[in-house]
Design an enzyme around this catalytic site. Structure first.
Site, short mmCIF file in Angstrom:
data_model
loop_
_atom_site.label_atom_id
_atom_site.label_comp_id
_atom_site.label_asym_id
_atom_site.label_seq_id
_atom_site.Cartn_x
_atom_site.Cartn_y
_atom_site.Cartn_z
CG ASP A 74 46.70 -117.05 68.75
OD1 ASP A 74 47.51 -116.27 69.27
OD2 ASP A 74 47.02 -117.89 67.89
CD GLU A 112 55.01 -111.30 74.54
OE1 GLU A 112 54.46 -112.31 74.05
OE2 GLU A 112 56.00 -110.75 74.03
N1 SAH Z 1 51.04 -106.87 68.65
C1 SAH Z 1 50.58 -107.16 67.32
C2 SAH Z 1 50.82 -108.58 66.88
C3 SAH Z 1 52.12 -109.14 67.27
S1 SAH Z 1 52.56 -110.56 66.36
C4 SAH Z 1 49.11 -106.81 67.22
O1 SAH Z 1 48.68 -105.96 67.96
O2 SAH Z 1 48.39 -107.40 66.43
C5 SAH Z 1 52.28 -111.85 67.47
C6 SAH Z 1 53.18 -112.02 68.66
O3 SAH Z 1 52.61 -112.99 69.51
C7 SAH Z 1 54.58 -112.54 68.32
O4 SAH Z 1 55.51 -111.98 69.22
C8 SAH Z 1 54.46 -114.05 68.48
O5 SAH Z 1 55.59 -114.60 69.13
C9 SAH Z 1 53.22 -114.28 69.33
N2 SAH Z 1 52.16 -115.12 68.74
C10 SAH Z 1 50.97 -115.33 69.38
N3 SAH Z 1 50.16 -116.10 68.62
C11 SAH Z 1 50.84 -116.39 67.47
C12 SAH Z 1 50.50 -117.12 66.30
N4 SAH Z 1 49.31 -117.69 66.15
N5 SAH Z 1 51.42 -117.21 65.30
C13 SAH Z 1 52.63 -116.61 65.45
N6 SAH Z 1 52.98 -115.89 66.53
C14 SAH Z 1 52.11 -115.77 67.55
#
Ligand code: SAH
Length: 240
Positions: free
Chosen positions: A201, A14
């Site tokens: 998503d 980001e």
């Molecule tokens: N980088 C990790 C996951 C990070 S958690 C991995 O590789 O799996 C998700 C991040 O994206 C958080 O910073 C949150 O703010 C954002 N985010 C995107 N979609 C989300 C969702 N469905 N629920 C909660 N946070 C979400």
């Protein structure tokens, strides 16, 4: 007073493009977070990656205020879509941010309400919101953008029934994990903020499939908006 802007993301993807575009960079680590100060489009900016979740976002925001004396904060990143009109890649500009996992309903408080505190739904600065909207109108050609409420909690939401509740009960446009913490700390320090989120998503069962694939692309879109906001900053936002 010289304007200094805090630019925050939660994950490397980001903030990568912002770091790449900055000049005269100087990095310092405070509280485990790397803050990179430098120049971008003639403005002094401090770019940082808070890490995921509300505590990380809150601490990072307070450091931006105390150590770097920022005059405004822009969050750039990805989120899960909650408003059914949103598709992956679409943008949400915060009108306000609230914690969806603040739950003292057992004592009669509405979901999201912080007990014994005047404000629980933290409003975005009107000028920053307009600057973000104008940037979207210039930059977002293939994707929609809406102004709406950003819901935050320490949970990755991947369940359609939760999405329905967040939409119907709390009026959320999207869900993520940092915005309301940043907004609350900004409010406590009287610092204007705006959160920009590109949908990575749909916060449903397919999130694990979509997430990595769309995060890089969505982060790029969010970056383009921030970049455009900075280019037009001086002509839009009053100098303090
Ligand atoms: N980088 C990790 C996951 C990070 S958690 C991995 O590789 O799996 C998700 C991040 O994206 C958080 O910073 C949150 O703010 C954002 N985010 C995107 N979609 C989300 C969702 N469905 N629920 C909660 N946070 C979400």
């Amino acid at each position: 007073m010289t304007i200094k802007l805090g630019l925050m993301g939660a994950m490397d993807e980001e903030i990568a493009l912002l770091l790449g575009a900055m000049e005269e960079k100087k990095a310092v680590v405070v509280g485990g977070v790397t803050f990179t100060e430098g120049q971008l489009h003639g403005l002094t900016v401090v770019v940082c990656r808070s890490g995921v979740g509300k505590v990380n976002a809150a601490v990072t925001t307070q450091i931006l205020v105390d150590r770097f004396q920022v005059s405004a904060i822009i969050f750039t990143g990805v989120a899960g879509a909650v408003d059914p009109q949103l598709n992956i890649g679409d943008i949400v500009i915060s009108s306000s941010c609230q914690q969806h996992d603040m739950d003292v309903t057992a004592l009669g408080f509405e979901r999201g309400v912080i007990p014994y505190q005047a404000v629980s739904d933290f409003l975005t600065d009107a000028q920053l919101m307009k600057l973000a909207k104008d940037a979207c109108s210039r930059v977002c050609h293939n994707h929609n953008y809406i102004i709406g409420k950003v819901l935050s909690g320490d949970q990755f939401i991947a369940d359609h029934s939760v999405v329905s509740r967040l939409y119907e009960e709390m009026g959320g446009a999207c869900v993520e994990m940092e915005g309301a913490a940043l907004a609350q700390v900004s409010y406590l320090n009287d610092i204007p903020y705006v959160v920009l989120r590109s949908m990575s998503d749909k916060a449903d069962g397919s999130a694990h499939v979509n997430f990595a694939e769309f995060t890089v692309e969505a982060s790029r879109r969010s970056y383009e908006i921030v970049n455009d906001m900075l280019v037009h900053w001086n002509s839009t936002v009053e100098q303090a």
